[in-house]
Structures are given as structure tokens and as C-alpha cells.
Motif scaffolding. Sequence first.
Motif: not given
Ligand SMILES: Cc1cc2nc3c(=O)[nH]c(=O)nc-3n(C[C@H](O)[C@H](O)[C@H](O)COP(=O)(O)OP(=O)(O)OC[C@H]3O[C@@H](n4cnc5c(N)ncnc54)[C@H](O)[C@@H]3O)c2cc1C
Length: 248
Positions: A81-89, A152-154, A162-164, A212-214
Amino acid sequence: MSVPVPTAIHAGDGVPAALLDRLASILPRNALLVGDAIDPRYQEDRRGRYSARPCFVARPGTTEEVAACLAACNDFAQPLVVQGGRTGLSGGHRIADGEAVLSTERMTLLGAVQPLTRTVLASAGTPLQAVQEAAEAAGCQFGVDIGARGSATVGGNIATNAGGIRVLRYGMFRGQVAGLETVLADGTVLSALRGLDKDNAGYDLNQLFIGSEGTLGVVTKALLRLHPKPLGEANAFVAVPSVGAALA
Ligand SMILES: Cc1cc2nc3c(=O)[nH]c(=O)nc-3n(C[C@H](O)[C@H](O)[C@H](O)COP(=O)(O)OP(=O)(O)OC[C@H]3O[C@@H](n4cnc5c(N)ncnc54)[C@H](O)[C@@H]3O)c2cc1C
């Protein structure tokens, strides 16, 4: 250099010793976590649902290390499982039994902003906020902002598209991506970082990876578009009685 991994840990976590030995020969010592070295944060989920403990955590620092780790896991049919910042919802970073983590947390290189093309090259583990700050320092604006910007990571932003809060003005993350470098499950590196706006040289595979969520591979680098910084910004709070009134 091959770093031996204790046999007891192999047996306990059900991972073939040969796979751990191969990963240990690819990664620096602190970049392969097994047994008690696995911090509980890799099980965290923002929605409060803990996932299973990963059987190991690989923390590659370069594209080459990502490719070698994926090739090794592919050879042993080890799910990752690929993990970035683990903020995904939506739980895409959560671990099921028998799965391991590939974390991008060591991949945080951010290039210099290119003023002529108004782009910046970011490694997958770069926090969104670092991109925003680099853009700001160069007199530009990055098109996506979300509450999780500091963690959250790129790569995660791309994988979730992501939107926002700036989405109506600049579009979703898809609209900010000028090029990608990705690695497929067998370790093949796909590099499409040319960043040309007019590019009709065949399929645009980058678009498949966005959102594609990884599931298709690992995003390792992204060439990101920046926008001219607005001359001014004003906020207004408008109270409306209904959704219809808001749309009108
Ligand atoms: C407080 C808060 C506010 C938010 N607001 C919004 C918002 O306004 N709009 C919106 O669209 N989203 C929002 N989000 C969700 C946000 O889009 C995701 O949390 C963020 O984009 C995920 O980034 P991450 O690095 O934490 O990824 P992770 O949570 O680590 O991973 C998310 C998914 O991406 C995959 N992944 C991670 N890194 C890679 C990589 N390098 N290559 C391939 N796959 C990868 C993982 O396997 C997983 O499926 C919010 C989240 C929080 C916690």
C-alpha cells in the motif's frame, strides 16, 4: 550493502526472509522497518479506523529505490500500500492483513521554481504546503489548497485528485499537473516530465494516474503548474436562505 534482518521477525510477520534480505540490500538501514520498529502511525486513519499492522514498511528515498522495491515485492507477490501523509479520507492508505507499506516520506526534494514556464518539480513526498510556499516566494500561486496542506503530499494529492477551496478558480489537482514520473508494479519507470502544453505524442498515461489512489503504480515526481499571484484577495461572508438562492 546487505543488512541482515532477524529471522524471528521474518517468521512472525509471514514475509519471506529472501524478500526482506533483498529489500535490505536496496534501502539504507533506517529505510526498512520491521517488527517493533514499525511506528503505529503507519496504521493511522483520519477517520479513526485503525488498519492492520503492516508486515514491513519500506521508505525509499529515490525513484531508483522505489523501482527496485516494487520489482522485489512483485517477484514475491507481496501486496503493498502506498502511503503519503495518510490524510486521505477514503481509506486508500489503510492496511489489510498481509500488506506492507511503501511510504514516500523520505522523498521530499523540491526543485526551484522555473519562472519562464511557471512550473516546479516536486518529489512525491513533498508536503503540499512546501509547494505553496515555494510558489509564494517566487511571486506565484499554487492552484490547490486544502486543510491537510501541512501533512498531505504531492503524490497523495495526485492519487486522490484533490480539489479544495480554490477549485472553482484553478480546477482540481489534475489541472495543476504538467508532467509525471511514475513506477509500475514491476519496477518499470515511466517518465513524462516534459511539461509541454502542446504534446500530442501518443497516449497521455499521466491522466490515468491522477485519481488512481495508488492502484496503478507509484507517483515519484510531478512537474506542477503555478499561476500568477492575484494582485489582491478579498473574502466575503454571504448568508443565503437556500441552495437555490446560493446558485442564483
Ligand atoms: C483536514 C482535511 C481537509 C481536506 N480537504 C479536502 C478538500 O477540501 N478537497 C479534497 O479534494 N480533499 C480534501 N481532503 C482530502 C485530501 O485530498 C487528501 O487527504 C490528500 O490529497 C491525500 O494526501 P496524502 O499524502 O495524505 O495521501 P494518503 O492519505 O497517504 O494516500 C491517499 C491515497 O493516495 C495513494 N498514494 C499516496 N501517495 C501516492 C503516490 N506517491 N503514488 C501513488 N499513490 C499514492 C494512497 O495509496 C491512497 O490510496 C482533506 C483531508 C483532510 C484531512
